[in-house]
Design a protein around this motif. Structure first.
Motif, PDB file in Angstrom:
ATOM      1  N   GLU A  56       0.773  -1.141   0.102  1.00  0.00           N
ATOM      2  CA  GLU A  56      -0.009   0.020  -0.040  1.00  0.00           C
ATOM      3  C   GLU A  56       0.800   1.328   0.088  1.00  0.00           C
ATOM      4  N   ARG A 189      -8.812  -1.770  -4.946  1.00  0.00           N
ATOM      5  CA  ARG A 189      -8.507  -0.336  -4.950  1.00  0.00           C
ATOM      6  C   ARG A 189      -9.679   0.371  -5.768  1.00  0.00           C
ATOM      7  N   VAL A 192      -9.833   4.381  -5.841  1.00  0.00           N
ATOM      8  CA  VAL A 192      -8.828   4.829  -6.471  1.00  0.00           C
ATOM      9  C   VAL A 192      -9.039   5.064  -8.073  1.00  0.00           C
ATOM     10  N   GLY A 226      -5.961   5.465  -0.633  1.00  0.00           N
ATOM     11  CA  GLY A 226      -7.238   4.845  -0.668  1.00  0.00           C
ATOM     12  C   GLY A 226      -8.294   5.693   0.209  1.00  0.00           C
TER      13      GLY A 226
END
Length: 271
Positions: A56, A189, A192, A226
């Motif tokens: 991450e 994700r 995102v 995120g």
């Protein structure tokens, strides 16, 4: 490692990341796939938690051995982060050390110009990777590459789609690695991806530039990517081309509020 690969080819269940970490004698292992036009890294599996947090971190900052391995198509071997030049990954190194990451070796998954993912191996406290560990990790990366390039939903199970057939091979003759490579049904994700599209509309820039702007804001605000993406999707945060770069929707008459149309609505809403 041979036993692990054999188990995976036969569709063995359990935690593949943990099995690979034990076989490699590594502190952790993570596998990420590249998805979408922007080739974003989507985590498929990680072990232990520090591996997920390091993945991450690389994703948020857009720098590190993983992105470099994907970009160059060559393994990036840095078993001792204390020996890495500070200017190589200036944003990554301090928080990586705070996580307790001693060293990292990343192996791109792909052939030639084709990239499908990256295998990340966290080195132990000895800050070394032996020749045997390197060979095993390279073999694992090659097997994963073959499975991802040659297998589809049926081939990955080594079946004919009905639960029958040879579990040790794929329908097209390529290598497969059992159930552990089943594609995820959703994106980890997703926010995102959606936020990148919204920022692209707001700023009138490419998706690549929009992701860079999103990353820059996350880094500047010292927040996970995120989390910032969630704010963009929820219309709590809007990007513009002013000197301020971003505005909270509640503070800007041109921003979003929860009652306005979404970024792709055909009405008067703004992205």
């Amino acid at each position: 490692m041979a036993d692990v690969l054999r188990s995976l080819r036969l569709g063995g269940r359990g935690d593949p990341a943990r099995a690979c970490a034990l076989a490699l004698g590594a502190e952790g292992v993570a596998l990420s796939l590249l998805v979408g036009n922007g080739r974003m890294a989507e985590p498929l599996w990680c072990h232990p938690e520090v591996s997920a947090r390091f993945e991450e971190l690389q994703f948020t900052l857009g720098e590190g051995p993983g992105p470099d391995a994907v970009r160059t198509g060559s393994p990036v071997m840095e078993p001792d982060l204390d020996r890495v030049r500070p200017d190589r990954w200036p944003a990554l190194l301090p928080p990586a050390r705070d996580l307790g990451v001693h060293g990292v070796c990343c192996f791109p998954l792909g052939i030639g110009a084709i990239r499908v993912g990256v295998l990340t191996v966290l080195c132990d406290g000895d800050r070394t990777m032996s020749v045997q560990q390197g060979a095993d990790a390279t073999a694992l990366a090659a097997a994963l590459t073959g499975a991802l390039l040659n297998g589809d939903g049926r081939g990955q199970r080594g079946e004919d789609g009905n639960g029958n057939g040879d579990r040790g091979g794929s329908g097209n003759g390529g290598p497969v690695l059992g159930l552990f490579l089943d594609r995820p049904t959703g994106l980890h994700r997703a926010a995102v991806h959606q936020a990148t599209g919204m920022i692209s509309v707001q700023l009138g820039v490419t998706m690549e530039e929009a992701l860079l702007r999103l990353r820059a804001h996350a880094y500047g605000s010292e927040r996970p990517l995120g989390e910032v993406a969630d704010d963009v999707v929820a219309r709590r945060l809007r990007f513009n081309n002013s000197d301020d770069t971003t505005n909270n929707a509640s503070d800007n008459g041109d921003g979003f509020d929860d009652d306005m149309n979404g970024p792709y609505s055909p009405g008067d809403g703004k992205g």
